[in-house]
Write an enzyme that holds these catalytic residues in place. Structure first.
Site, PDB file in Angstrom:
ATOM      1  CE1 TYR A   1      -3.064  14.012  -5.823  1.00  0.00           C
ATOM      2  CE2 TYR A   1      -1.922  15.757  -5.056  1.00  0.00           C
ATOM      3  CZ  TYR A   1      -2.977  14.908  -4.931  1.00  0.00           C
ATOM      4  OH  TYR A   1      -3.895  15.475  -4.214  1.00  0.00           O
TER       5      TYR A   1
ATOM      6  NE  ARG B   1      -8.222  13.335  -2.418  1.00  0.00           N
ATOM      7  CZ  ARG B   1      -7.067  13.628  -2.810  1.00  0.00           C
ATOM      8  NH1 ARG B   1      -6.883  14.547  -3.489  1.00  0.00           N
ATOM      9  NH2 ARG B   1      -5.780  12.980  -1.959  1.00  0.00           N
TER      10      ARG B   1
ATOM     11  CG  HIS C   1      -5.378  15.495   1.731  1.00  0.00           C
ATOM     12  ND1 HIS C   1      -6.217  14.585   2.117  1.00  0.00           N
ATOM     13  CD2 HIS C   1      -4.886  16.404   2.346  1.00  0.00           C
ATOM     14  CE1 HIS C   1      -5.705  14.462   3.395  1.00  0.00           C
ATOM     15  NE2 HIS C   1      -5.119  15.486   3.686  1.00  0.00           N
TER      16      HIS C   1
END
Lengths: 325, 358
Positions: free
Chosen positions: B271, B258, B262
């Site tokens: 992260y 990705r 999100h």
């Protein structure tokens, strides 16, 4: 006309509807070969084959989730949760999807599916086998919930549930499965969802009950025979959407209301009914509308269950309390 | 069989195009006609462009929370291109490029993220299920659809999508297992984009790769380079043929990354490892597929720029139409709850109308 138990009437109705409609399939744990742990679906796999009477893996989310997919692709699934206390793994599917699919797709996909489950206590069963979880379904927009108390209604309500274009939860009072018999017409008939039945007419108090507590309410009224109390008894039959009209009209006539259920008292079905009565019949009331529900404790194992189960004596006392208020 | 040649237990991964767009094994290269190849690439490019625009609209306060697909276009279009019109597509919520390829109008895809149920109101002939937010639950729907296909003898396959995080979910297990037990015409595609919001793939499973889970269900599984549309295509073609022959379901793990957040409410820079991210950018599916088409003389950089501009204008035009839809009518939020609205809900609607609701 044949004489049947509630269990027999459900089996007979499934058979009659499956014979008429090839798109109906049964699925659940042990429902096929064995006919379910209570034998409700006995003989149907032998008659209609394994494709239409499916022994599934032990997986409630798959049972209800796959029913949703089947209903979207031309089938009418009738699934069984072995006990209502086991339905929680499938509850996500009911609440997150079954209840929402029509709305979510603006009416493109409706879900003609029925989820059957035995509910309620009083059969000296193991933990998680005795729950009365009406409100967990009745609270959710998009679901319907029906509960028969007689073989006649079991047949008519199940036929309606199967014909309904929306998901219907069909609670089976397992305490009554084989408790008594009644004449049930052979012909295919329906009992309308959302319509209560006035079991007996009366003038002093309206008592509402359903499912396994109907016989208890009838016994309670017998106990009061010498008391000169005229009870109007209503079998609600559908919990969602419940028949507000019949109940409110009755309360307007009697001026008193008692609802009896085995479901936990707090936030239980009775709370909702009393709210509606207060809203719609307040000026007719002669006494506070009252509920008699299960204590708000985890339903005990068999040796303690008698502390929980609602008896005809308790119902009779409560009726007297309300009438004498 | 690809699923045996690329055995997930040996941690093999199917790849046709390397990150530079070169065919790694000519024997694997599918014979796809030029028109389809171009359609595949254009859909990936439209997906990328519409995705970039959606993020911009959201940052401008015009779009609500949106789940971007950047980096995952091949994992979606490669599959959609291998499906027939009759096949069912059961999405999770990050499959815009696949939905576009299957025929969903961009306007509807935007409408959903704009906050309108009309976005899920697909033409039933498209055989697309609505977006499913509860993780992995849609796999059970796919199993049910496939069961109905099987017993009604319909020649159709159902594809369900789930993420790497979804494989931890009980519903993943229940759905894939159901499909396996009844040998259903079903394909489950795991888009392993390495993250479930902030939680890395390593926290979801100790398994070397997610396709090995197929072994436990007794079905074929395969790890595919999810940034390679041709690899995704051939894996799906094989799985689909197997399903139609009555040989049951397949589990495909599409390994991708990705490249965005999100959702628009997330900041991946806190992260993700920046080195991993930079590396993933070099494996961008659009880079390799564009080069492949350029090498085949089907595309050019000029054409690419032209198309990006066209798709940008198109996205802007469609989004403008979406914004013009405004608020949903009162009747719309009541009409679809049941086929026949029970009287008490009808009363609630009337009360809302009396208060001026429209």
């Amino acid at each position: 006309m044949a004489v049947m138990t509630i269990l027999g009437a459900i089996n007979h109705t499934l058979d009659q509807q499956m014979e008429k409609d090839d798109s109906i399939v049964l699925l659940g744990e042990d429902v096929g070969f064995e006919g379910g742990v209570f034998r409700v679906t006995k003989g149907l796999q032998q008659k209609y084959g394994k494709d239409r009477s499916i022994d599934t893996p032990l997986a409630e989310a798959a049972i209800i989730g796959s029913s949703i997919g089947m209903a979207m692709n031309g089938l009418k699934p009738i699934s069984e949760m072995q006990f209502s206390g086991f339905m929680f793994d499938g509850y996500n599917q009911l609440v997150s999807h079954a209840a929402r699919m029509r709305n979510r797709t603006r009416g493109t996909y409706n879900l003609p599916m029925v989820v059957r489950m035995p509910y309620g206590g009083g059969i000296r069963a193991l933990e998680h086998h005795s729950e009365s979880l009406e409100v967990l379904f009745a609270h959710i927009p998009g679901l319907k919930l029906v509960i028969p108390s007689t073989p006649y209604d079991a047949k008519g309500l199940l036929a309606s549930a199967i014909a309904d274009p929306d998901p219907v939860i069909f609670f089976e009072p397992k305490r009554l499965y084989r408790a008594f018999k009644q004449e049930v017409p052979e012909k295919d008939y329906k009992v309308e969802i959302g319509k209560a039945r006035v079991v007996q007419k009366g003038d002093d108090i309206t008592v509402v009950a359903w499912g396994a507590l109907m016989p208890e309410a009838i016994k309670a009224i017998k106990l009061l025979e010498d008391q000169d109390i005229s009870v109007e008894l209503i079998d609600l039959r559908t919990i969602a959407p419940w028949d507000r009209k019949t109940v409110v009209e009755s309360v307007k006539k009697t001026g008193r209301f008692l609802v009896v259920h085995e479901a936990y008292t707090s936030f239980g079905p009775g709370a909702e009914m009393i709210s509606v009565i207060n809203e719609q019949a307040f000026l007719y009331l002669e006494a506070p509308p009252t509920r008699l529900g299960g204590a708000d404790i985890t339903i005990p194992l068999p040796k303690g269950e008698h502390h929980f189960i609602i008896t005809p004596e308790q119902i009779a006392d409560k009726i007297k309390d309300v009438v004498k208020f | 069989m690809l699923t045996t040649k690329f055995d997930p237990l040996k941690d093999k991964m199917l790849q046709v195009l390397d990150p530079k767009g070169k065919v790694v094994d000519a024997k694997l290269e599918p014979k796809i006609d030029d028109e389809t190849l171009i359609k595949m690439y254009e859909t990936m490019l439209l997906g990328r462009t519409a995705d970039t625009k959606a993020l911009q609209y959201q940052r401008q306060g015009r779009m609500l929370t949106y789940a971007p697909i950047k980096g995952q276009e091949a994992a979606q279009v490669g599959v959609a291109a291998a499906l027939g019109k009759e096949d069912w597509f059961v999405p999770a919520f990050r499959e815009m490029a696949a939905l576009l390829y299957k025929g969903a109008p961009l306007k509807q895809l935007y409408l959903y993220w704009y906050g309108n149920e009309e976005g899920n109101h697909f033409d039933p002939d498209l055989k697309i299920l609505p977006i499913s937010v509860p993780i992995a639950s849609q796999i059970n729907h796919a199993a049910g659809i496939a069961y109905a296909s099987k017993i009604q003898k319909k020649e159709e396959v159902t594809v369900a999508y789930v993420g790497d995080g979804g494989t931890s979910h009980g519903e993943f297990h229940e759905g894939v297992n159901f499909g396996a037990v009844f040998n259903l015409p079903m394909i489950t595609v795991i888009q392993n984009n390495q993250f479930a919001i902030s939680t890395p793939r390593s926290v979801q499973s100790k398994a070397k790769n997610l396709a090995t889970k197929a072994v436990g269900y007794g079905i074929p599984g395969i790890v595919v380079d999810g940034n390679d549309p041709l690899a995704m295509y051939i894996a799906t073609v094989e799985a689909r043929e197997r399903a139609l022959k009555g040989d049951g379901p397949t589990l495909i793990e599409a390994v991708t990354y990705r490249l965005g957040p999100h959702t628009t409410s997330d900041d991946p820079t806190i992260y993700r490892d920046e080195k991993d991210f930079k590396d993933a950018e070099t494996k961008d599916p659009l880079i390799r597929f564009k080069q492949y088409l350029i090498d085949k003389k089907l595309w050019s950089d000029e054409k690419d720029e032209e198309k990006i501009k066209e798709f940008t204008d198109y996205s802007n035009k469609i989004f403008k139409e979406v914004e013009e839809t405004g608020l949903v009518d009162l009747d719309d939020v009541f009409d679809y709850q049941y086929e026949t609205l029970p009287p008490h809900i009808e009363e609630q609607r009337q009360r809302a109308k009396e208060r001026g609701g429209k």
